[in-house]
Design a protein around this motif. Structure first.
Motif, PDB file in Angstrom:
ATOM      1  N   GLU A   5      -0.335   7.181   0.478  1.00 50.20           N
ATOM      2  CA  GLU A   5      -1.590   7.842   0.105  1.00 50.20           C
ATOM      3  C   GLU A   5      -2.779   6.892   0.273  1.00 50.20           C
ATOM      4  O   GLU A   5      -3.847   7.295   0.735  1.00 50.20           O
ATOM      5  CB  GLU A   5      -1.505   8.348  -1.345  1.00 50.20           C
ATOM      6  CG  GLU A   5      -2.635   9.305  -1.688  1.00 50.20           C
ATOM      7  CD  GLU A   5      -3.024   9.268  -3.160  1.00 50.20           C
ATOM      8  OE1 GLU A   5      -2.355   8.583  -3.957  1.00 50.20           O
ATOM      9  OE2 GLU A   5      -4.036   9.921  -3.498  1.00 50.20           O
ATOM     10  N   GLN A   6      -2.572   5.625  -0.119  1.00 48.91           N
ATOM     11  CA  GLN A   6      -3.660   4.642   0.011  1.00 48.91           C
ATOM     12  C   GLN A   6      -3.891   4.251   1.467  1.00 48.91           C
ATOM     13  O   GLN A   6      -5.007   3.983   1.893  1.00 48.91           O
ATOM     14  CB  GLN A   6      -3.328   3.382  -0.809  1.00 48.91           C
ATOM     15  CG  GLN A   6      -3.341   3.623  -2.309  1.00 48.91           C
ATOM     16  CD  GLN A   6      -2.738   2.467  -3.085  1.00 48.91           C
ATOM     17  OE1 GLN A   6      -2.062   1.598  -2.527  1.00 48.91           O
ATOM     18  NE2 GLN A   6      -2.982   2.449  -4.385  1.00 48.91           N
ATOM     19  N   LEU A  15       0.859  -1.185   0.000  1.00 52.42           N
ATOM     20  CA  LEU A  15       0.000   0.000   0.000  1.00 52.42           C
ATOM     21  C   LEU A  15       0.894   1.233   0.000  1.00 52.42           C
ATOM     22  O   LEU A  15       1.887   1.276   0.741  1.00 52.42           O
ATOM     23  CB  LEU A  15      -0.874   0.039   1.256  1.00 52.42           C
ATOM     24  CG  LEU A  15      -2.068  -0.905   1.337  1.00 52.42           C
ATOM     25  CD1 LEU A  15      -2.648  -0.894   2.742  1.00 52.42           C
ATOM     26  CD2 LEU A  15      -3.140  -0.513   0.327  1.00 52.42           C
ATOM     27  N   PRO A  19      -6.056   7.071   4.608  1.00 49.65           N
ATOM     28  CA  PRO A  19      -7.437   7.042   5.123  1.00 49.65           C
ATOM     29  C   PRO A  19      -7.733   5.797   5.949  1.00 49.65           C
ATOM     30  O   PRO A  19      -8.605   5.830   6.826  1.00 49.65           O
ATOM     31  CB  PRO A  19      -8.304   7.089   3.858  1.00 49.65           C
ATOM     32  CG  PRO A  19      -7.411   6.755   2.739  1.00 49.65           C
ATOM     33  CD  PRO A  19      -6.010   7.095   3.133  1.00 49.65           C
ATOM     34  N   LEU A  20      -7.002   4.713   5.694  1.00 51.31           N
ATOM     35  CA  LEU A  20      -7.236   3.487   6.467  1.00 51.31           C
ATOM     36  C   LEU A  20      -6.749   3.672   7.896  1.00 51.31           C
ATOM     37  O   LEU A  20      -7.437   3.322   8.858  1.00 51.31           O
ATOM     38  CB  LEU A  20      -6.527   2.296   5.814  1.00 51.31           C
ATOM     39  CG  LEU A  20      -6.833   2.073   4.320  1.00 51.31           C
ATOM     40  CD1 LEU A  20      -6.019   0.903   3.782  1.00 51.31           C
ATOM     41  CD2 LEU A  20      -8.326   1.825   4.116  1.00 51.31           C
TER      42      LEU A  20
END
Lengths: 563, 174
Positions: A45-46, A42, A49-50
């Protein structure tokens, strides 16, 4: 952990197997996400939010874990576990925030899943304490104990907590979304400065429902919320919230981070159009599955049934004697003890603002001390207030001297609640990647300067709120005295405003006095504002009332003359 | 872009039988064609007059309600995520499934990552274009990632609040 902690009756929502399963599954999902991040599968950036929706923030020096304390209510057992987690995964202290959360500032990414698993052991989580989603719901910290309460707002906060948790439609909103609920005419939850504020009230027919307030908020563009619905029947709460969130999700701006909150949408389209859109959406869903049945409401409400408080005396000789012997105790009774709805009981606020200390901080030892006191004297229950203090909601009047002494040993018996040293401050440049200036050292200097309790009580109610940047986490806009840190060519300066207020009916944003002052002049500036007030106040008038009567000019002239 | 379908072969890419038509391209007389929302509005009668199935692709700012009278005529609706962090299409999906009663294939395109799958399934999506490694495997497991949900949505799963009322129901063991 001794078994006794497990079997203390709990007078707020208890997880059942559904709640536990969901939180446990969420921890395992996050464990896998962290693994994929560390393995490079990941991108940051990906991943961002997680981790944010699991409470993990990247700060100036390290990751910060923001733990949700829904509606600010904690059991002693949960607080012990928080102390334990802060010791095991952090540096042995934590910071209670204005959103009733607890922040640990030195978490390692690879430890975060284990820290979350430890939270899950005591039915806690860090879900949605960050990210562009519906955030942890806040409520009046005196809920369930206050003498002025119409209904316990936590029942509704819990219903909203469940509905908003992993909501599939609203996890990628334009921006964060904060909901606050109050059940008292005296608003202690600042409902007019939230994305949605809910105020329980009783209408002329004797029915209790919600006033729904939308589009309030602080930050760069402070706004007072507007009434979207004067009276909403309780059973319609979730359908109405879902309608509002859907309108926001579809039409809220996404082109500019600073214009993405719902307050901007409401401001741009106007509250009438917003209301029409929400009502149309609500009309289409109100009879659907989101309607709350009496059984559902009742099942949650039962869990908030007040503790059985045996009758205790209202006037206690030992308390009256100590009041005469110990002036600080007498002051403490005035500022830190509030009326309880059960006779013979009181609500005690432990001040996390001892003179010169960073506001809202508690060490693991102090947290355990507070848990001990709650177990001995307050039904094993505590609250976190949005003013960054800890509340003991159910203390017998006759136990007040013992509680005062026990809090004193922790350094939390300062008689300053609501006074000039009960300062709200954001973490500021000492921790935060967004800050322009330090907040905590400024709070500490003011706190030391005004340390005299007699002087503080003479000055009376005065709320100082300090933010280290325009994102306004320290709520400076609504401080009676607001202090905003700004950066000018690498120098930390402080802009001072007057007259902000969050009290219901008087909610107002502060007026900026003039040019910002340097860090070493902030104390003098505040001192001058206080002197002006003391000279000009009418009998019985609070600082903010004097300001409202005479305006900013007299304060301003004298302050700049003094600097 | 690899296409995955819920309930399709576990972890495997499926063929895309749809022809995505540019707005200025001629409409073939038969076959499965996917057109933009704008084209659907402009050439609705002509598109309905042809033999093959038709699908429509919406931008996330297109008013999904406008499809209301026509939803039964589509075999595919495509909703787009310009960025994975732009969540407008979740609302469009729920309106299509819940309010408009759309029954056909509902496809997510654009920023579609495996960690969004549980949310997308709950909002009614059942096919996904994604080039993320491991997406297919994640899709196969996504339905079982969370055995409890709190909200009633178009996927028909009973939320915890409903299960709690059904006293005869077996409560999941921790």
């Amino acid at each position: 952990m001794p078994d006794t902690h497990f079997h203390r009756p709990q007078h707020f929502y208890k997880y059942d197997d559904y709640d536990r399963t969901l939180v446990a599954e969420r921890v395992e999902q996050f464990r896998d996400q962290v693994r994929r991040r560390l393995a490079g599968e990941l991108t940051e950036e990906q991943f961002k939010p997680l981790r944010l929706t699991n409470g993990l923030y990247l700060q100036l020096h390290a990751y910060m874990l923001r733990i949700a304390i829904p509606y600010g209510t904690l059991s002693a057992r949960q607080l012990r576990q928080l102390a334990d987690i802060s010791r095991k995964y952090d540096r042995g202290y934590g910071h209670f925030t204005t959103r009733q959360n607890l922040q640990l500032n030195w978490i390692k990414l690879e430890d975060a899943p284990d820290a979350l698993a430890a939270l899950a052991e005591v039915d806690m989580h860090a879900l949605q304490t960050s990210g562009n989603c519906i955030r942890n719901v806040t409520a009046d910290h005196f809920a369930g104990a206050a003498a002025d309460e119409i209904e316990d707002p936590r029942i509704w906060a819990e219903i909203v907590r469940q509905w908003s948790t992993l909501h599939p439609e609203f996890t990628f909103l334009p921006r964060k979304f904060k909901i606050a609920i109050t059940g008292s005419p005296n608003d202690r939850a600042a409902v007019r400065v939230h994305d949605i504020g809910l105020r329980l009230w009783r209408n002329a027919e004797g029915e209790v429902g919600f006033e729904v307030i939308v589009g309030g908020g602080l930050g760069r563009t402070p706004m007072i919320g507007k009434t979207l619905r004067e009276f909403l029947p309780k059973k319609d709460l979730l359908a109405y919230l879902e309608a509002t969130l859907r309108v926001y999700n579809r039409y809220g701006r996404r082109d500019n981070l600073y214009k993405a909150r719902i307050k901007i949408l409401v401001h741009e389209v106007g509250v009438e159009k917003m209301r029409a859109d929400v009502e149309a959406e609500f009309a289409a869903t109100r009879d659907g599955l989101l309607g709350l049945s009496d059984e559902t409401i009742e099942a949650i409400a039962r869990q908030f049934a007040p503790p059985d408080l045996p009758a205790r005396p209202d006037r206690v000789g030992a308390v009256e004697r100590l009041k005469l012997e110990d002036r600080d105790f007498a002051l403490w009774l005035k500022s830190n003890v509030a009326p309880h709805r059960a006779s013979g009981y009181a609500i005690v606020t432990a001040s996390l603002k001892p003179a010169g200390a960073p506001p809202g901080d508690a060490s693991a030892v102090q947290m355990e001390g507070l848990a001990d006191i709650a177990e001995s004297f307050s039904q094993a229950e505590l609250r976190v207030s949005h003013e960054q203090n800890i509340v003991l909601p159910h203390v017998a009047v006759e136990d007040l001297p013992a509680v005062y002494r026990a809090l004193g040993q922790l350094g939390f018996a300062e008689a300053n609640v609501g006074k000039i040293t009960d300062i709200i401050a954001c973490p500021g440049l000492d921790y935060c990647a967004l800050a322009n200036a330090r907040s905590i050292p400024v709070a500490q200097r003011i706190s030391r300067h005004f340390a005299s309790l007699a002087r503080q009580h003479d000055i009376g109610d005065l709320k100082i709120k300090i933010s280290g940047c325009i994102n306004a986490c320290g709520h400076h806009h609504v401080g009676h005295i607001g202090i905003l840190g700004v950066d000018k060519n690498g120098v930390e300066l402080y802009q001072i405003s007057l007259g902000g207020d969050v009290d219901f009916g008087n909610t107002a944003l502060g007026t900026i006095l003039g040019p910002a002052v340097t860090a070493d002049r902030v104390v003098e500036a505040v001192d001058s504002l206080v002197a002006t007030y003391l000279d000009l106040r009418a009998a019985g008038e609070r600082f903010v009332e004097t300001f409202r009567r005479i305006g900013a000019e007299p304060f301003k002239d004298r302050m700049y003359a003094a600097l | 872009m690899p296409l995955f379908r819920e309930g399709g072969p576990a972890g495997l890419v499926v063929d895309d039988p749809w022809l995505r038509l540019a707005d200025d391209a001629a409409v073939p007389a038969d076959g499965m064609v996917l057109v933009s929302f704008g084209r659907w509005r402009a050439a609705r009668a002509a598109l309905l007059a042809r033999r093959g199935p038709v699908g429509v692709a919406l931008a996330n700012t297109d008013p999904v309600e406008a499809l209301g009278p026509d939803v039964s005529r589509f075999d595919l609706v495509v909703l787009h995520f310009p960025k994975f962090s732009d969540g407008r299409a979740y609302s469009q999906a729920r309106l299509l499934r819940g309010r408009l009663g759309y029954q056909g294939e509902l496809r997510a395109t654009g920023g579609v990552l495996q960690d969004q799958i549980p949310f997308m399934l709950r909002c009614g999506f059942d096919s996904f274009e994604s080039d993320q490694k491991g997406f297919g495997e994640a899709l196969a497991k996504a339905r079982t990632l969370f055995s409890v949900v709190y909200q009633p949505t178009e996927d028909g799963r009973a939320p915890a609040s409903v299960l709690r009322q059904r006293v005869t129901e077996v409560v999941p063991v921790r």
